[in-house]
Motif scaffolding. Structure first.
Motif, PDB file in Angstrom:
ATOM      1  N   GLU A  20      -6.617  -6.124  -8.731  1.00 32.28           N
ATOM      2  CA  GLU A  20      -5.643  -6.387  -7.669  1.00 32.28           C
ATOM      3  C   GLU A  20      -4.717  -5.182  -7.616  1.00 32.28           C
ATOM      4  OE1 GLU A  20      -3.715 -10.196  -8.086  1.00 32.28           O
ATOM      5  OE2 GLU A  20      -5.536 -11.057  -8.963  1.00 32.28           O
ATOM      6  N   LYS A  21      -4.711  -4.504  -6.469  1.00 32.21           N
ATOM      7  CA  LYS A  21      -3.913  -3.281  -6.322  1.00 32.21           C
ATOM      8  C   LYS A  21      -2.981  -3.424  -5.122  1.00 32.21           C
ATOM      9  CE  LYS A  21      -6.421   0.374  -6.522  1.00 32.21           C
ATOM     10  NZ  LYS A  21      -7.246   1.580  -6.255  1.00 32.21           N
ATOM     11  N   ARG A  22      -1.727  -3.032  -5.296  1.00 34.25           N
ATOM     12  CA  ARG A  22      -0.747  -2.979  -4.203  1.00 34.25           C
ATOM     13  C   ARG A  22      -0.377  -1.519  -3.997  1.00 34.25           C
ATOM     14  NH1 ARG A  22      -0.603  -7.106  -0.999  1.00 34.25           N
ATOM     15  NH2 ARG A  22       1.161  -6.073  -0.062  1.00 34.25           N
ATOM     16  N   VAL A  23      -0.358  -1.110  -2.744  1.00 35.69           N
ATOM     17  CA  VAL A  23       0.001   0.271  -2.406  1.00 35.69           C
ATOM     18  C   VAL A  23       1.135   0.231  -1.397  1.00 35.69           C
ATOM     19  CG1 VAL A  23      -0.792   2.444  -1.421  1.00 35.69           C
ATOM     20  CG2 VAL A  23      -2.351   1.069  -2.828  1.00 35.69           C
ATOM     21  N   GLU A  24       2.222   0.888  -1.734  1.00 35.23           N
ATOM     22  CA  GLU A  24       3.346   1.052  -0.809  1.00 35.23           C
ATOM     23  C   GLU A  24       3.318   2.494  -0.332  1.00 35.23           C
ATOM     24  OE1 GLU A  24       8.216   1.133  -0.683  1.00 35.23           O
ATOM     25  OE2 GLU A  24       7.220   0.531  -2.522  1.00 35.23           O
ATOM     26  N   ASP A  25       2.893   2.692   0.914  1.00 32.24           N
ATOM     27  CA  ASP A  25       2.783   4.023   1.494  1.00 32.24           C
ATOM     28  C   ASP A  25       4.019   4.271   2.350  1.00 32.24           C
ATOM     29  OD1 ASP A  25       2.190   6.275   3.154  1.00 32.24           O
ATOM     30  OD2 ASP A  25       0.068   5.997   2.650  1.00 32.24           O
ATOM     31  N   ARG A  26       4.902   5.124   1.863  1.00 35.53           N
ATOM     32  CA  ARG A  26       6.159   5.370   2.556  1.00 35.53           C
ATOM     33  C   ARG A  26       5.973   6.243   3.791  1.00 35.53           C
ATOM     34  NH1 ARG A  26       6.908   4.449  -2.678  1.00 35.53           N
ATOM     35  NH2 ARG A  26       6.403   6.538  -3.390  1.00 35.53           N
ATOM     36  N   LEU A  27       4.930   7.068   3.844  1.00 35.27           N
ATOM     37  CA  LEU A  27       4.668   7.866   5.042  1.00 35.27           C
ATOM     38  C   LEU A  27       4.158   6.989   6.180  1.00 35.27           C
ATOM     39  CD1 LEU A  27       3.036  11.138   3.643  1.00 35.27           C
ATOM     40  CD2 LEU A  27       5.383  10.767   4.412  1.00 35.27           C
ATOM     41  N   LEU A  28       3.291   6.033   5.865  1.00 39.61           N
ATOM     42  CA  LEU A  28       2.770   5.117   6.891  1.00 39.61           C
ATOM     43  C   LEU A  28       3.707   3.958   7.176  1.00 39.61           C
ATOM     44  CD1 LEU A  28      -0.992   4.713   5.858  1.00 39.61           C
ATOM     45  CD2 LEU A  28      -0.077   5.993   7.798  1.00 39.61           C
ATOM     46  N   GLY A  29       4.649   3.722   6.260  1.00 43.27           N
ATOM     47  CA  GLY A  29       5.501   2.544   6.383  1.00 43.27           C
ATOM     48  C   GLY A  29       4.691   1.267   6.197  1.00 43.27           C
ATOM     49  N   ALA A  30       3.717   1.298   5.269  1.00 38.31           N
ATOM     50  CA  ALA A  30       2.804   0.169   5.087  1.00 38.31           C
ATOM     51  C   ALA A  30       2.785  -0.276   3.632  1.00 38.31           C
ATOM     52  CB  ALA A  30       1.396   0.567   5.515  1.00 38.31           C
ATOM     53  N   ASP A  31       2.647  -1.587   3.441  1.00 37.12           N
ATOM     54  CA  ASP A  31       2.453  -2.195   2.137  1.00 37.12           C
ATOM     55  C   ASP A  31       1.080  -2.851   2.176  1.00 37.12           C
ATOM     56  OD1 ASP A  31       2.891  -3.166  -0.420  1.00 37.12           O
ATOM     57  OD2 ASP A  31       4.120  -4.840   0.238  1.00 37.12           O
ATOM     58  N   MET A  32       0.142  -2.329   1.381  1.00 36.69           N
ATOM     59  CA  MET A  32      -1.263  -2.739   1.492  1.00 36.69           C
ATOM     60  C   MET A  32      -1.767  -3.313   0.176  1.00 36.69           C
ATOM     61  SD  MET A  32      -2.529   0.749   3.369  1.00 36.69           S
ATOM     62  CE  MET A  32      -1.486   1.818   2.391  1.00 36.69           C
ATOM     63  N   ALA A  33      -2.876  -4.042   0.264  1.00 35.84           N
ATOM     64  CA  ALA A  33      -3.526  -4.599  -0.915  1.00 35.84           C
ATOM     65  C   ALA A  33      -4.989  -4.192  -0.940  1.00 35.84           C
ATOM     66  CB  ALA A  33      -3.422  -6.122  -0.896  1.00 35.84           C
ATOM     67  N   PHE A  34      -5.496  -3.964  -2.149  1.00 32.38           N
ATOM     68  CA  PHE A  34      -6.916  -3.722  -2.381  1.00 32.38           C
ATOM     69  C   PHE A  34      -7.336  -4.731  -3.433  1.00 32.38           C
ATOM     70  CE2 PHE A  34     -10.568  -1.755  -4.425  1.00 32.38           C
ATOM     71  CZ  PHE A  34     -11.306  -1.286  -3.348  1.00 32.38           C
ATOM     72  N   VAL A  35      -8.351  -5.531  -3.130  1.00 33.49           N
ATOM     73  CA  VAL A  35      -8.808  -6.578  -4.037  1.00 33.49           C
ATOM     74  C   VAL A  35     -10.294  -6.377  -4.291  1.00 33.49           C
ATOM     75  CG1 VAL A  35      -9.070  -9.066  -4.349  1.00 33.49           C
ATOM     76  CG2 VAL A  35      -7.064  -8.168  -3.150  1.00 33.49           C
ATOM     77  N   GLY A  36     -10.692  -6.432  -5.542  1.00 32.68           N
ATOM     78  CA  GLY A  36     -12.105  -6.243  -5.855  1.00 32.68           C
ATOM     79  C   GLY A  36     -12.361  -6.373  -7.336  1.00 32.68           C
TER      80      GLY A  36
END
Length: 143
Positions: A20-36
């Protein structure tokens, strides 16, 4: 476990892990998840790390992703390489181990935390002219 060695990692990491990975990309202004999942397989010089899963909550929508790293283990260090054999980073095994990688002008600062055999985590803080994000991955044994 007071200390952690290369041999502890060789014994404790092989097999399948839920990712379970959370990525906060400040350039995109996005908070994303990667699950696998991640699978570690034994190799002559260490371990092979295979990650597969799906991006969720990303601006581009659901997207499958995968990557492969080679964890070469020698002389008390883990030398993490990309699938093509080029260098990524190295770290000395510890319950909390730091790593660093320069990608052009962008700097990756990583922190591994090992709580084997049940779980481990990796957090990256990436800054520079082309990247500005934090990624926190938690890996646990499947139930």
């Amino acid at each position: 476990m007071a200390e952690l060695t290369v041999e502890d990692l060789r014994r404790g990491l092989p097999g399948r892990w839920r990712l379970e990975k959370r990525v906060e990309d400040r350039l995109l202004g996005a908070d994303m998840a990667f699950v696998g999942e991640v699978e570690f397989c034994e190799a002559a010089d260490g371990l092979v790390y295979r990650e597969s899963g799906e991006w969720r909550d990303a601006p581009w929508g659901p997207l499958a992703g995968e990557r492969v790293y080679r964890w070469r283990m020698e002389r008390g260090f883990v030398d993490v390489r990309y699938a093509d054999g080029s260098a990524f980073h190295a770290f000395e095994p510890a319950l909390a181990a730091e790593a660093e990688h320069l990608c052009g002008q962008d700097r990756y600062r990583g922190l591994y935390r090992f709580d084997l055999p049940e779980a481990w985590s990796l957090t990256w803080h990436v800054t520079g002219p082309h990247k500005d994000y934090s990624a926190a991955a938690l890996l646990s044994r499947p139930v």
